[in-house]
Scaffold this motif. Structure first.
Motif, PDB file in Angstrom:
ATOM      1  N   HIS A 122       0.967  -1.251  -0.058  1.00 50.89           N
ATOM      2  CA  HIS A 122      -0.137  -0.019  -0.007  1.00 50.89           C
ATOM      3  C   HIS A 122       0.891   1.274   0.045  1.00 50.89           C
ATOM      4  O   HIS A 122       0.591   2.234  -0.522  1.00 50.89           O
ATOM      5  N   PHE A 123       1.886   1.097   0.824  1.00 54.88           N
ATOM      6  CA  PHE A 123       2.766   2.315   1.006  1.00 54.88           C
ATOM      7  C   PHE A 123       3.631   2.671  -0.536  1.00 54.88           C
ATOM      8  O   PHE A 123       3.699   3.648  -1.003  1.00 54.88           O
ATOM      9  N   GLY A 124       4.000   1.561  -1.174  1.00 51.46           N
ATOM     10  CA  GLY A 124       4.419   1.573  -2.552  1.00 51.46           C
ATOM     11  C   GLY A 124       3.514   2.180  -3.560  1.00 51.46           C
ATOM     12  O   GLY A 124       3.931   3.015  -4.317  1.00 51.46           O
ATOM     13  N   PHE A 125       2.473   1.723  -3.518  1.00 46.88           N
ATOM     14  CA  PHE A 125       1.559   2.193  -4.474  1.00 46.88           C
ATOM     15  C   PHE A 125       1.097   3.802  -4.090  1.00 46.88           C
ATOM     16  O   PHE A 125       0.953   4.508  -5.204  1.00 46.88           O
ATOM     17  N   PHE A 126       0.935   4.027  -2.851  1.00 53.80           N
ATOM     18  CA  PHE A 126       0.798   5.449  -2.537  1.00 53.80           C
ATOM     19  C   PHE A 126       1.917   6.433  -3.224  1.00 53.80           C
ATOM     20  O   PHE A 126       1.457   7.368  -3.513  1.00 53.80           O
ATOM     21  N   THR A 137       3.447  10.306  -7.104  1.00 51.96           N
ATOM     22  CA  THR A 137       4.528  10.688  -7.934  1.00 51.96           C
ATOM     23  C   THR A 137       3.708  11.070  -9.211  1.00 51.96           C
ATOM     24  O   THR A 137       4.001  11.985  -9.987  1.00 51.96           O
ATOM     25  N   LEU A 138       3.003   9.993  -9.661  1.00 54.78           N
ATOM     26  CA  LEU A 138       2.096  10.295 -11.059  1.00 54.78           C
ATOM     27  C   LEU A 138       1.361  11.640 -11.150  1.00 54.78           C
ATOM     28  O   LEU A 138       1.358  12.238 -11.981  1.00 54.78           O
ATOM     29  N   ILE A 139       0.807  11.951  -9.875  1.00 52.95           N
ATOM     30  CA  ILE A 139      -0.017  13.146  -9.723  1.00 52.95           C
ATOM     31  C   ILE A 139       0.786  14.399  -9.966  1.00 52.95           C
ATOM     32  O   ILE A 139       0.624  15.423 -10.535  1.00 52.95           O
ATOM     33  N   GLY A 140       2.054  14.284  -9.338  1.00 50.47           N
ATOM     34  CA  GLY A 140       2.888  15.291  -9.167  1.00 50.47           C
ATOM     35  C   GLY A 140       3.280  15.588 -10.675  1.00 50.47           C
ATOM     36  O   GLY A 140       3.571  16.782 -11.272  1.00 50.47           O
ATOM     37  N   LEU A 141       3.584  14.238 -11.303  1.00 50.71           N
ATOM     38  CA  LEU A 141       4.081  14.602 -12.962  1.00 50.71           C
ATOM     39  C   LEU A 141       3.217  15.187 -13.704  1.00 50.71           C
ATOM     40  O   LEU A 141       3.522  16.130 -14.558  1.00 50.71           O
TER      41      LEU A 141
END
Length: 62
Positions: A13-17, A22-26
């Motif tokens: 869950h932490f890795g997915f978060f 990161t995707l949202i930031g990009l």
């Protein structure tokens, strides 16, 4: 004591978060870029024009 299965789930869950954030930031960063950010710069265009002129024989070196 925490079970092994719970630890794995927590790490997944932490890795997915992290991946999701990161995707949202990009995406936010990409939305701030102008539409033609990948186009050639004026310097590159001038060099390409010069190379074309020299190749055709109409260069200023004659």
């Amino acid at each position: 004591m925490v079970s092994f299965r719970t630890l794995i789930k927590t790490r997944l869950h932490f890795g997915f978060f992290l991946f999701y954030e990161t995707l949202i930031g990009l995406k936010k960063f990409a939305s701030l870029l102008p539409n033609n950010w990948l186009a050639e710069t004026p310097q590159e265009l001038a060099l390409m024009r010069l190379a074309d002129n020299l190749r055709k024989g109409s260069g200023f070196l004659k």
